[in-house]
Design a protein around this motif. Structure first.
Motif, PDB file in Angstrom:
ATOM      1  N   ILE A   1       3.880  15.946   3.105  1.00  0.00           N
ATOM      2  CA  ILE A   1       4.091  14.920   2.071  1.00  0.00           C
ATOM      3  C   ILE A   1       3.497  13.566   2.478  1.00  0.00           C
ATOM      4  N   PRO A   2       3.700  13.091   3.750  1.00  0.00           N
ATOM      5  CA  PRO A   2       3.060  11.824   4.130  1.00  0.00           C
ATOM      6  C   PRO A   2       1.547  11.843   3.942  1.00  0.00           C
ATOM      7  N   LEU A   3       0.898  12.991   4.228  1.00  0.00           N
ATOM      8  CA  LEU A   3      -0.554  13.080   4.016  1.00  0.00           C
ATOM      9  C   LEU A   3      -0.878  12.972   2.534  1.00  0.00           C
ATOM     10  N   MET A   4      -0.073  13.622   1.684  1.00  0.00           N
ATOM     11  CA  MET A   4      -0.294  13.522   0.244  1.00  0.00           C
ATOM     12  C   MET A   4      -0.170  12.081  -0.237  1.00  0.00           C
ATOM     13  N   VAL A   5       0.770  11.344   0.348  1.00  0.00           N
ATOM     14  CA  VAL A   5       0.926   9.936  -0.033  1.00  0.00           C
ATOM     15  C   VAL A   5      -0.331   9.151   0.290  1.00  0.00           C
ATOM     16  N   THR A   6      -0.892   9.375   1.477  1.00  0.00           N
ATOM     17  CA  THR A   6      -2.122   8.651   1.849  1.00  0.00           C
ATOM     18  C   THR A   6      -3.285   9.051   0.941  1.00  0.00           C
ATOM     19  N   LEU A   7      -3.374  10.345   0.567  1.00  0.00           N
ATOM     20  CA  LEU A   7      -4.443  10.790  -0.335  1.00  0.00           C
ATOM     21  C   LEU A   7      -4.274  10.164  -1.716  1.00  0.00           C
ATOM     22  N   LEU A   8      -3.034  10.069  -2.178  1.00  0.00           N
ATOM     23  CA  LEU A   8      -2.790   9.418  -3.474  1.00  0.00           C
ATOM     24  C   LEU A   8      -3.168   7.944  -3.426  1.00  0.00           C
ATOM     25  N   LEU A   9      -2.848   7.291  -2.297  1.00  0.00           N
ATOM     26  CA  LEU A   9      -3.228   5.885  -2.152  1.00  0.00           C
ATOM     27  C   LEU A   9      -4.745   5.729  -2.154  1.00  0.00           C
ATOM     28  N   GLU A  10      -5.430   6.652  -1.471  1.00  0.00           N
ATOM     29  CA  GLU A  10      -6.901   6.591  -1.435  1.00  0.00           C
ATOM     30  C   GLU A  10      -7.477   6.858  -2.823  1.00  0.00           C
ATOM     31  N   PHE A  11      -6.889   7.847  -3.525  1.00  0.00           N
ATOM     32  CA  PHE A  11      -7.338   8.138  -4.896  1.00  0.00           C
ATOM     33  C   PHE A  11      -7.109   6.934  -5.801  1.00  0.00           C
ATOM     34  N   ALA A  12      -5.940   6.298  -5.625  1.00  0.00           N
ATOM     35  CA  ALA A  12      -5.644   5.107  -6.438  1.00  0.00           C
ATOM     36  C   ALA A  12      -6.625   3.989  -6.142  1.00  0.00           C
TER      37      ALA A  12
END
Length: 564
Positions: free
Chosen positions: A503-514
């Motif tokens: 989940i922490p990795l998904m958060v960073t990917l979402l931040l990068e996508f954003a």
């Protein structure tokens, strides 16, 4: 330095100054503070316990009370203390300077006096001399006379007076023992009481005529008394003013002492949590919270002094970090909870909390940032890298940055001390009575507080911490004049970023996508917004304006026809 270990008992109602003096004394080789207490009554209890274990006390450093009534009471208790323990010298370290009070203190057997504003470099030799059986007495200018005639005979007078004082103390001890014999005849008791008064008068005369060193009087006469500006602040400032010595180890010790005294000064301000993030220590009463933070600060000072004595290098400090934090947590638990002697379900509270210390270390302690950098700065004098720049070890900027790291460290350790208490004994009445603030005594409020903490840890684990890693920053808590606040500092976290998963990795990917889509989305929304604004203002707005104007004109024509 003395050729033997010197043990001290500190008595001072000012907890800030008491802890500052304790930290300073224990930073000196062969100096050890056995106990520090707020009142002379508590000191009597400590002395009774220590005497039963045959542990020596070489000197009592004592501060008088603040009011006339408390001063007189302290002097009476001190006189009783001297009767019970005539072999233990007492040094009066106080802001009081009234001649009549000082004379009264000297009469009851106080071995030394100096003003509280004296610098550490001057105080240490005075402490050594009085602890080793000598005398030191500071006299205000108006109560002294020229003593140059006696200077050649000062050493002879000193040893003569010391011999007389020792003999008087032995005789006085014998008289006191005889007075304590039960069933003593009234006539014998009156005779012994007269002998006691004569011995006390003789000791006072010898103190005045033979013991006092004229050289030290003259040296002290040129020093102004401490000004009562801000008690706690001035006390700490005086302790910090240690003269520089051209030695790298001494410089590191001085830097450490100064940094910890500044942090100690911050603890005198309110400790309310001004952030939106709940802290475990928020449930504590203000004085308990301050006491816990002071204990942690003092224990950390001791641990870092031990580390310096073993001459660890930077690589060893990195390996030592976790053990140092764990030792700091366990010693803080013992010192904070032991005095309350709380037993829950036949288990000592501190013993149970010590069993949970490993879990706390994993959840809180080992995640505290920049600890190795702080230790290397304090112990080894390394430059400090924080906020994307290097700060030289001897610069004022590095000290301010180190203060931020140090304050966050002791706050987080304090959270670690309280966390298992809230996990297992949050709603136990004896815990509420001894530690909680009034707003936290109901079961509902405690459960709300625990739920907020639980949500904080989940949010930190899955959202806040990955975001902070991705943004290369740390969130640090620090003290201000209003309370505890939070700041962000830059620090490289690329290694942590490479290790996160789930989940922490998904958060960073979402931040990068954003971050990738935000500029385009903003441009699109800006274009659409401009179009909507154009349609509403230029088309719909003008159309509505024409219709409204026609209606108004029509109404005007109708009213005109009615009149005709």
């Amino acid at each position: 330095m003395s050729d033997r270990q010197l043990h001290f008992l500190l008595i001072d109602s000012d907890s800030i100054f008491r802890l500052g003096l304790k930290v300073t004394l224990e930073s000196i080789p062969d100096f050890q503070v056995i106990a520090d207490v707020p009142t002379i009554t508590t000191a009597g209890q400590i002395l009774a316990e220590i005497t039963s274990t045959s542990q020596p006390i070489n000197l009592i450093i004592w501060e008088l009370g603040n009011t006339a009534k408390s001063i007189q009471l302290d002097l009476q208790l001190c006189q009783q203390l001297k009767v019970l323990y005539p072999h233990i010298p007492i040094l009066l370290l106080t802001t009081i300077s009234q001649p009549e009070l000082l004379t009264q203190a000297q009469t009851i057997g106080i071995n030394g006096y100096c003003p509280k504003g004296i610098s550490i470099s001057e105080l240490i030799p005075i402490i050594q001399e009085v602890a080793n059986g000598g005398y030191y007495w500071f006299y205000p200018v108006e109560n002294t006379i020229s003593s140059s005639f006696y200077l050649p005979f000062a050493k002879f007078r000193y040893h003569l007076g010391k011999s007389g004082i020792n003999k008087i103390n032995k005789t006085l001890e014998t008289v006191n023992n005889e007075l304590n014999i039960p069933g003593i005849a009234p006539l014998d008791k009156a005779i012994l009481a007269g002998q006691k008064r004569e011995l006390l008068a003789a000791r006072w005369l010898i103190n005045h005529l033979l013991i006092t060193h004229p050289k030290k009087q003259e040296r002290s006469l040129n020093q102004p008394l401490a000004q009562n500006i801000s008690a706690a602040q001035s006390h700490i400032t005086n302790l910090v003013n240690i003269p520089p010595i051209n030695n790298s180890i001494i410089d590191a010790q001085s830097r450490q002492t100064q940094l910890f005294h500044l942090c100690l000064t911050q603890l005198q301000f309110p400790l309310h949590n001004l952030t939106t993030i709940p802290l475990e220590i928020d449930c504590l009463q203000e004085d308990k919270k301050r006491q816990l933070l002071q204990i942690i600060l003092h224990k950390l000072f001791q641990k870092l002094t031990e580390v310096r004595n073993f001459n660890f290098d930077y690589q060893q400090l990195t390996q030592l970090r976790e053990q140092l934090l764990l030792d700091l947590l366990t010693t803080a638990i013992c010192d904070f909870f032991t005095e309350y002697k709380i037993i829950i379900y036949t288990i000592k509270l501190e013993n149970f909390l010590l069993e949970k210390s490993i879990n706390v270390a994993q959840e809180i302690l080992y995640k505290i940032p920049l600890v190795t950098e702080l230790i290397a700065y304090i112990v080894l004098g390394k430059d400090l890298y924080i906020d994307n720049r290097y700060y030289l070890a001897n610069s004022q900027e590095s000290q301010l940055k180190a203060m931020i790291i140090l304050e966050n460290l002791i706050i987080q350790v304090a959270n670690g001390v309280i966390q298992p208490l809230l996990n297992y004994f949050a709603d136990v009445e004896i815990i509420k009575q001894n530690f909680y603030i009034s707003a936290m005594v109901s079961t509902r409020e405690i459960e709300k507080f625990r739920n907020n903490l639980s949500w904080k840890y989940s949010k930190n684990q899955y959202i806040n911490e990955p975001q902070a890693i991705f943004e290369s920053r740390y969130e640090l808590f620090n003290f201000t004049s209003r309370g505890i606040t939070k700041i962000s500092v830059y620090a490289p976290r690329n290694q942590e970023l490479a290790q996160i998963s789930g989940i922490p990795l998904m958060v960073t990917l979402l931040l990068e996508f954003a971050d990738a889509i935000n500029p385009r989305l903003q441009s699109l929304l800006s274009f659409l917004g401009s179009g909507i604004v154009f349609i509403l203002t230029q088309v719909v707005g003008k159309g509505l304006g024409l219709i409204g104007r026609g209606i108004i004109q029509g109404l005007g024509n109708v009213s005109l026809l009615d009149k005709k």
